[in-house]
Design a protein around this motif. Structure first.
Motif, PDB file in Angstrom:
ATOM      1  N   MET A  26     -51.750  23.851 -42.789  1.00 60.87           N
ATOM      2  CA  MET A  26     -52.303  24.234 -41.474  1.00 60.87           C
ATOM      3  C   MET A  26     -53.610  23.512 -41.224  1.00 60.87           C
ATOM      4  SD  MET A  26     -50.717  26.128 -39.459  1.00 60.87           S
ATOM      5  CE  MET A  26     -48.991  26.278 -39.688  1.00 60.87           C
ATOM      6  N   ALA A  27     -54.390  23.344 -42.261  1.00 66.56           N
ATOM      7  CA  ALA A  27     -55.686  22.723 -42.055  1.00 66.56           C
ATOM      8  C   ALA A  27     -55.526  21.264 -41.699  1.00 66.56           C
ATOM      9  CB  ALA A  27     -56.527  22.868 -43.315  1.00 66.56           C
ATOM     10  N   ALA A  28     -54.526  20.642 -42.292  1.00 63.68           N
ATOM     11  CA  ALA A  28     -54.370  19.208 -42.088  1.00 63.68           C
ATOM     12  C   ALA A  28     -53.598  18.892 -40.830  1.00 63.68           C
ATOM     13  CB  ALA A  28     -53.655  18.604 -43.301  1.00 63.68           C
ATOM     14  N   LYS A  29     -53.366  19.896 -40.010  1.00 65.82           N
ATOM     15  CA  LYS A  29     -52.590  19.671 -38.796  1.00 65.82           C
ATOM     16  C   LYS A  29     -53.336  18.703 -37.899  1.00 65.82           C
ATOM     17  CE  LYS A  29     -49.968  22.546 -35.638  1.00 65.82           C
ATOM     18  NZ  LYS A  29     -49.648  23.903 -35.258  1.00 65.82           N
ATOM     19  N   LYS A  30     -52.640  17.722 -37.418  1.00 70.77           N
ATOM     20  CA  LYS A  30     -53.282  16.733 -36.549  1.00 70.77           C
ATOM     21  C   LYS A  30     -53.576  17.352 -35.189  1.00 70.77           C
ATOM     22  CE  LYS A  30     -52.904  13.084 -39.211  1.00 70.77           C
ATOM     23  NZ  LYS A  30     -54.039  12.480 -39.816  1.00 70.77           N
ATOM     24  N   LEU A  31     -54.661  16.921 -34.584  1.00 69.86           N
ATOM     25  CA  LEU A  31     -55.061  17.487 -33.302  1.00 69.86           C
ATOM     26  C   LEU A  31     -54.040  17.210 -32.217  1.00 69.86           C
ATOM     27  CD1 LEU A  31     -58.844  16.729 -33.383  1.00 69.86           C
ATOM     28  CD2 LEU A  31     -57.755  18.942 -33.425  1.00 69.86           C
ATOM     29  N   ARG A  32     -53.307  16.106 -32.387  1.00 73.61           N
ATOM     30  CA  ARG A  32     -52.272  15.783 -31.411  1.00 73.61           C
ATOM     31  C   ARG A  32     -51.329  16.963 -31.236  1.00 73.61           C
ATOM     32  NH1 ARG A  32     -49.335  12.220 -34.112  1.00 73.61           N
ATOM     33  NH2 ARG A  32     -51.102  11.416 -35.249  1.00 73.61           N
ATOM     34  N   ARG A  33     -51.013  17.618 -32.408  1.00 75.50           N
ATOM     35  CA  ARG A  33     -50.020  18.678 -32.320  1.00 75.50           C
ATOM     36  C   ARG A  33     -50.642  20.001 -31.898  1.00 75.50           C
ATOM     37  NH1 ARG A  33     -47.276  20.047 -36.838  1.00 75.50           N
ATOM     38  NH2 ARG A  33     -48.725  19.152 -38.311  1.00 75.50           N
ATOM     39  N   ALA A  34     -51.976  20.001 -31.751  1.00 72.50           N
ATOM     40  CA  ALA A  34     -52.628  21.220 -31.296  1.00 72.50           C
ATOM     41  C   ALA A  34     -52.679  21.262 -29.790  1.00 72.50           C
ATOM     42  CB  ALA A  34     -54.037  21.296 -31.871  1.00 72.50           C
ATOM     43  N   GLN A  35     -51.936  20.404 -29.135  1.00 76.09           N
ATOM     44  CA  GLN A  35     -51.833  20.393 -27.678  1.00 76.09           C
ATOM     45  C   GLN A  35     -53.130  20.007 -26.994  1.00 76.09           C
ATOM     46  OE1 GLN A  35     -49.786  23.924 -26.377  1.00 76.09           O
ATOM     47  NE2 GLN A  35     -48.048  23.012 -27.479  1.00 76.09           N
ATOM     48  N   LEU A  36     -53.891  19.136 -27.633  1.00 77.55           N
ATOM     49  CA  LEU A  36     -55.018  18.541 -26.927  1.00 77.55           C
ATOM     50  C   LEU A  36     -54.511  17.316 -26.184  1.00 77.55           C
ATOM     51  CD1 LEU A  36     -58.016  18.626 -29.382  1.00 77.55           C
ATOM     52  CD2 LEU A  36     -57.518  20.127 -27.510  1.00 77.55           C
ATOM     53  N   SER A  37     -55.216  16.954 -25.123  1.00 77.36           N
ATOM     54  CA  SER A  37     -54.719  15.832 -24.334  1.00 77.36           C
ATOM     55  C   SER A  37     -54.866  14.541 -25.130  1.00 77.36           C
ATOM     56  CB  SER A  37     -55.510  15.722 -23.035  1.00 77.36           C
ATOM     57  OG  SER A  37     -56.844  15.391 -23.346  1.00 77.36           O
ATOM     58  N   GLN A  38     -54.059  13.556 -24.740  1.00 79.63           N
ATOM     59  CA  GLN A  38     -54.018  12.286 -25.466  1.00 79.63           C
ATOM     60  C   GLN A  38     -55.390  11.626 -25.496  1.00 79.63           C
ATOM     61  OE1 GLN A  38     -51.610  11.339 -27.135  1.00 79.63           O
ATOM     62  NE2 GLN A  38     -52.261   9.274 -27.673  1.00 79.63           N
ATOM     63  N   GLU A  39     -56.055  11.592 -24.333  1.00 78.70           N
ATOM     64  CA  GLU A  39     -57.343  10.880 -24.296  1.00 78.70           C
ATOM     65  C   GLU A  39     -58.384  11.605 -25.131  1.00 78.70           C
ATOM     66  OE1 GLU A  39     -57.975  12.331 -19.735  1.00 78.70           O
ATOM     67  OE2 GLU A  39     -59.674  11.576 -20.895  1.00 78.70           O
ATOM     68  N   MET A  40     -58.305  12.949 -25.164  1.00 74.84           N
ATOM     69  CA  MET A  40     -59.251  13.688 -25.995  1.00 74.84           C
ATOM     70  C   MET A  40     -59.041  13.342 -27.453  1.00 74.84           C
ATOM     71  SD  MET A  40     -61.705  15.770 -26.206  1.00 74.84           S
ATOM     72  CE  MET A  40     -61.783  16.232 -24.501  1.00 74.84           C
ATOM     73  N   CYS A  41     -57.763  13.278 -27.866  1.00 78.28           N
ATOM     74  CA  CYS A  41     -57.484  12.949 -29.264  1.00 78.28           C
ATOM     75  C   CYS A  41     -57.999  11.567 -29.608  1.00 78.28           C
ATOM     76  CB  CYS A  41     -55.978  13.007 -29.530  1.00 78.28           C
ATOM     77  SG  CYS A  41     -55.316  14.656 -29.415  1.00 78.28           S
ATOM     78  N   GLU A  42     -57.808  10.621 -28.682  1.00 78.59           N
ATOM     79  CA  GLU A  42     -58.278   9.266 -28.964  1.00 78.59           C
ATOM     80  C   GLU A  42     -59.783   9.247 -29.085  1.00 78.59           C
ATOM     81  OE1 GLU A  42     -54.780   6.966 -26.570  1.00 78.59           O
ATOM     82  OE2 GLU A  42     -56.862   6.644 -25.951  1.00 78.59           O
ATOM     83  N   ARG A  43     -60.418   9.977 -28.189  1.00 72.97           N
ATOM     84  CA  ARG A  43     -61.879   9.985 -28.203  1.00 72.97           C
ATOM     85  C   ARG A  43     -62.398  10.585 -29.509  1.00 72.97           C
ATOM     86  NH1 ARG A  43     -65.996  11.230 -23.655  1.00 72.97           N
ATOM     87  NH2 ARG A  43     -67.832  11.409 -24.991  1.00 72.97           N
ATOM     88  N   LEU A  44     -61.731  11.655 -29.947  1.00 71.52           N
ATOM     89  CA  LEU A  44     -62.163  12.299 -31.187  1.00 71.52           C
ATOM     90  C   LEU A  44     -61.889  11.411 -32.392  1.00 71.52           C
ATOM     91  CD1 LEU A  44     -61.027  15.928 -30.456  1.00 71.52           C
ATOM     92  CD2 LEU A  44     -63.352  15.130 -30.696  1.00 71.52           C
ATOM     93  N   SER A  45     -60.791  10.657 -32.334  1.00 69.99           N
ATOM     94  CA  SER A  45     -60.484   9.848 -33.515  1.00 69.99           C
ATOM     95  C   SER A  45     -61.484   8.721 -33.685  1.00 69.99           C
ATOM     96  CB  SER A  45     -59.061   9.293 -33.444  1.00 69.99           C
ATOM     97  OG  SER A  45     -58.920   8.506 -32.289  1.00 69.99           O
ATOM     98  N   ARG A  46     -62.199   8.386 -32.612  1.00 64.98           N
ATOM     99  CA  ARG A  46     -63.244   7.380 -32.770  1.00 64.98           C
ATOM    100  C   ARG A  46     -64.380   7.914 -33.643  1.00 64.98           C
ATOM    101  NH1 ARG A  46     -64.811   6.275 -27.144  1.00 64.98           N
ATOM    102  NH2 ARG A  46     -62.759   6.825 -26.371  1.00 64.98           N
ATOM    103  N   TYR A  47     -64.520   9.231 -33.681  1.00 67.88           N
ATOM    104  CA  TYR A  47     -65.534   9.827 -34.552  1.00 67.88           C
ATOM    105  C   TYR A  47     -64.922  10.297 -35.854  1.00 67.88           C
ATOM    106  CZ  TYR A  47     -68.551  10.079 -30.435  1.00 67.88           C
ATOM    107  OH  TYR A  47     -69.321   9.776 -29.347  1.00 67.88           O
TER     108      TYR A  47
END
Lengths: 367, 284
Positions: free
Chosen positions: B1-22
C-alpha cells in the motif's frame, strides 16, 4: 485587512506574481477587484475571482477572531472551561482504583498514552475501553461509539465478545437492583450485537496506512458523530523499523500528535494510544523507557505506565496535568480489566462525588 | 500500500508529472511531506492541498470493518481457527490449539524439545482436516540445521500408524514439507519476504521458523553501539511481514526463541540478547 499578501493561503505561484506586481496587503487586493487583478497579473478572471474569495474568507475569519466572535475561534474563559469539564463524562475502565487515580476515568478531549512491556495488558485495557465507551448515560457512561486502529494485529474479537458480555451482565444486575424505567429502556439497545457493531476497526499494516487513516479520521468522525473514543493500538510498532532518517520519524510523529490533539478537541472524544517499551542503556545500567524517544513524551496529556512487580500487574500514573503520580494494582480476569479485590461500599459513594452524572451504584456484585 | 504509485491514487496526469520532478512518485513520499512542503511542490492553495491529501489517503487507508462483521466471519468457519497440538492439556490451556492468523512463540532452555515440537506440528499440519490437521504444505525455515527428516518419519509412523500405513503415504507427507536452510539474518529476512508467492503456489498451511534467536545472537552483539537499533529493526521488519502473512492467509506461524539470563541490577551488556521479553514483539 492589513494582512500581508505573503501570509494568505494562496498557491505559491500566485503569491509570487502578486509580490512581483507590488501588492502588499490584502486590502489592496480587495480594492482592485477581479478584473483589475487579472489584467495586472496576467491570470484569468475566474482565477482572480477565486483568489479574492479566499482572501475575503481569510480576512473575515481574522476579523471575527479579533472581534471575539464565535465559530472558528477557540477562545473561552476559564469559567466556561470549568463548567464544560465538570459536565463532561469519563470513560470508566471497570477498575475503580485506576479510575480513581485518573480522576474518574479516561478523559474526553485528552490524549492518554499507555506504555508497557509486552503482555502486561495494554490491548486488554483498550478493548475494555472500546466496550465501556458505549455504556448508556443512565449507568454512568458516555453512550458513544469507538474507533479501533490496530497496527499490531492483537485485536481478538472473541475477547471483545467476552468483555462485552460481562459488561452487559453487569448493567443488567444494576438495573435489577435499582428498578428504574430509563435503565430498562437503555438495556434494550445495549446488547452484544450493538456493542460489536459500534466498534469500527481499521487494520493498518505500516506507517503510511496509519498516516493516511489519521488524515481521513476527521471526515469519518463527522459522519459518525457518536464516536467518543479513538484507540490506536500500537503507535510505536510501525515507526520502529524502516526509518534510517530519525528526524523524518520525529517530524511525522509530531504531525500525528498535532492531528490527534485537534481530533480530540473538535470531536470531543478521548484518544488512547499504546506504546512499547525500549531499553535505554546508560552508563552503568539499563532501564526500560517508553519507546519513540523523548520528544514523543510531550504528545500525550496523560501517561500511564503498566509494569510487573513479581507477578502483580501495576499501573503508574506517570504524567497528568490534574492528578498526582500514584501506582495501583490491577487484574485481568476472563471478564476483562478489573480491580485486584472487590471494592468496598465506600468506593461507590466516592464515585458519586467525583462524577455527578453517575448514579450511585450498589456494591459490585462482580469479582 | 505504501509503495502505491500516485498515478493509481487518481491524481491527475499533470499533477503526477509535476510531483515526479521532485521525486515524489509513491503515496509514501506524498504523505511524508508537511502541508507547506506540499503547497510548494504542487503549487496549489491550502484547501486544494488538503483535498489532494484526502484523495491520496483514501487510496492507502485500510477498509473499515465493525467488530460485529469480524465476529460473523469467524463464526462462519470455527473449526479452521486452531491447529490442535494433540496434547490435550496444552490444547485446553490454549483454548483449542495453536491459533491460526497469529504468531506463536515457543521458548525454552536448550534440550527441552522445541525442535521436536516443531517437527510434530509439521506432521499434524499435513494431516487431513478430519484428523485435526490443516491438509496443507508446511514451510520450515531452519537456521540451526537441527531438522532431521528421519526423525520426521519416525514421529509420523509411530504417532499415526493407521494413517501412515504405507511408505507411499509417508513420502507424500514429506514432499509437502518444504525446508529452507538460512544461516544469516539477511537471508532469513529475504526468505520471509518471498514467502507470499510460495504460500499461494504450494497451498501452505503452516510456517515454522526454528529459530529466530540463533541468527540474531550470532550477528548482533549488543556490546557494540548501534547494533541494538539494527537488531530491533530486523526483528520488527520480520515481525510485520510474518503478521501480514498469518492474517492474510489465516495460517498459524510458529517461532522458536532461546532463553537468556536477565540480570535485574547488573549492567545491560551482560544481560542479553534475545530474552523472551524482547522477542515478544514477534508473538501475540
Amino acid at each position: 485587512m492589513q494582512r500581508e499578501v505573503g501570509t494568505l493561503p494562496l498557491a505559491p505561484a500566485l503569491r509570487a506574481r502578486l509580490a512581483a506586481a507590488g501588492f502588499q496587503t490584502a486590502q489592496e487586493l480587495l480594492d482592485t477587484g477581479p478584473c483589475g487583478l487579472s489584467k495586472e497579473i496576467g491570470i484569468s478572471r475566474e482565477e482572480a475571482l477565486e483568489a479574492l474569495q479566499v482572501v475575503r474568507q481569510e480576512c473575515h475569519g481574522d476579523a471575527a477572531r479579533t472581534a471575539g466572535g464565535s465559530g472558528a475561534t477557540r477562545r473561552c474563559t476559564a469559567l466556561e472551561l470549568l463548567e464544560e469539564e465538570q459536565s463532561q463524562g469519563f470513560i470508566i475502565t471497570f477498575c475503580s482504583a485506576l479510575d480513581n487515580i485518573l480522576g474518574g476515568g479516561v478523559q474526553l478531549t485528552k490524549i492518554t498514552e499507555i506504555c508497557g512491556a509486552p503482555g502486561v495488558g495494554k490491548t486488554q485495557l483498550c478493548m475494555q475501553l472500546a466496550v465501556d465507551v458505549q455504556i448508556p448515560e443512565c449507568f454512568g457512561g458516555v453512550a458513544g461509539e469507538a474507533v479501533f486502529i490496530d497496527t499490531e494485529g492483537s485485536f481478538m474479537v472473541d475477547r471483545v465478545v467476552d468483555i462485552a458480555a460481562a459488561c452487559v451482565q453487569h448493567c443488567h444486575l444494576i438495573a435489577e437492583a435499582q428498578q428504574e424505567e430509563d435503565h430498562r429502556k437503555a438495556l434494550e439497545t445495549f446488547s452484544l450485537e450493538n456493542i460489536l457493531s459500534h466498534i469500527y476497526y481499521f487494520r493498518c499494516r505500516d506507517y503510511v496506512e496509519l498516516l493516511a487513516q489519521v488524515y481521513l479520521l476527521p471526515e469519518f468522525l463527522s459522519e459518525h458523530s457518536k464516536v467518543r473514543l479513538v484507540v490506536i493500538d500500537g503507535i510505536a510498532f510501525p515507526f520502529r523499523h524502516d526509518f534510517e532518517d530519525l528526524s523524518l520519524r520525529t517530524r511525522l510523529l509530531n504531525g500525528l500528535a498535532q492531528q490527534l490533539i485537534i481530533i480530540a478537541n473538535d470531536y470531543k472524544s478521548a484518544v488512547v494510544l499504546t506504546n512499547q517499551m525500549t531499553t535505554r542503556i546508560g552508563q552503568s545500567q539499563s532501564t526500560l523507557v517508553p519507546a519513540l524517544g523523548e520528544s514523543w513524551g510531550h504528545a500525550a496529556t496523560v501517561r500511564l505506565i503498566f509494569h510487573w512487580d513479581n507477578s502483580q500487574r501495576l499501573a503508574t500514573l506517570y504524567k497528568s496535568p490534574s492528578q498526582k503520580e500514584s501506582t495501583i494494582a490491577y487484574h485481568i480476569t476472563p471478564h476483562g480489566f478489573r480491580d485486584v479485590q472487590p471494592p468496598a461500599a465506600a468506593h461507590s459513594t466516592e464515585g458519586t462525588e467525583m462524577n455527578p452524572r453517575k448514579r450511585p451504584r450498589t456494591e459490585e456484585e462482580k469479582q | 500500500m505504501a509503495a502505491k504509485k500516485l498515478r493509481r491514487a487518481q491524481l491527475s496526469q499533470e499533477m503526477c508529472e509535476r510531483l515526479s520532478r521532485y521525486q515524489i512518485t509513491t503515496c509514501q513520499d506524498f504523505l511524508c511531506l508537511s502541508l507547506l512542503e506540499l503547497m510548494k511542490v504542487t503549487g496549489q492553495s491550502y484547501c486544494e492541498v488538503q483535498k489532494l491529501l484526502c484523495k491520496v489517503s483514501r487510496a492507502c487507508a485500510p477498509k473499515m470493518q465493525t467488530a460485529y462483521e469480524m465476529k460473523l466471519r469467524k463464526s462462519v468457519n470455527p473449526s479452521s481457527a486452531f491447529l490442535s497440538t494433540t496434547l490435550h492439556s496444552l490444547d485446553g490451556v490454549l483454548h483449542g490449539g495453536v491459533p491460526c492468523g497469529s504468531l506463536t512463540e515457543i521458548t525454552s532452555p536448550p534440550g527441552c524439545g522445541k525442535t521436536q515440537f516443531c517437527i510434530m506440528v509439521s506432521v499434524l499440519a499435513t494431516l487431513p482436516v478430519s484428523m485435526g490437521g490443516l491438509d496443507g504444505a508446511v514451510i520450515y525455515i531452519d537456521t540451526e540445521s537441527a531438522f532431521s527428516a528421519e526423525r520426521l518419519i519416525e514421529i509420523a509412523a509411530s504417532r499415526f500408524p493407521t494413517y501412515f500405513d504405507s511408505d507411499e503415504k509417508l513420502f507424500c507427507m514429506t514432499r509437502s514439507i518444504h525446508l529452507y536452510r538460512e544461516l544469516t539474518c539477511c537471508s532469513v529476512l529475504k526468505r520471509i519476504m518471498s514467502l507470499e508467492e510460495e504460500i499461494i503456489s504450494k497451498n501452505v498451511k503452516l510456517i515454522v521458523i526454528d529459530s529466530v534467536a540463533s541468527v540474531v545472537r550470532k550477528e548482533f552483539d549488543t556490546k557494540l553501539q548501534g547494533n541494538l537499533a539494527e537488531r530491533s529493526n530486523f526483528l520488527t521488519r520480520g515481525a510485520s511481514v510474518l503478521k501480514y502473512l498469518a492474517e492474510e492467509f489465516s495460517i498459524p506461524v510458529i517461532l522458536t526463541n532461546q532463553i537468556t539470563t536477565s540480570l535485574s541490577s547488573g549492567p545491560a551488556i551482560q544481560a542479553d540478547l534475545v530474552s523472551p521479553a524482547d522477542d515478544l514483539s514477534l508473538s501475540e
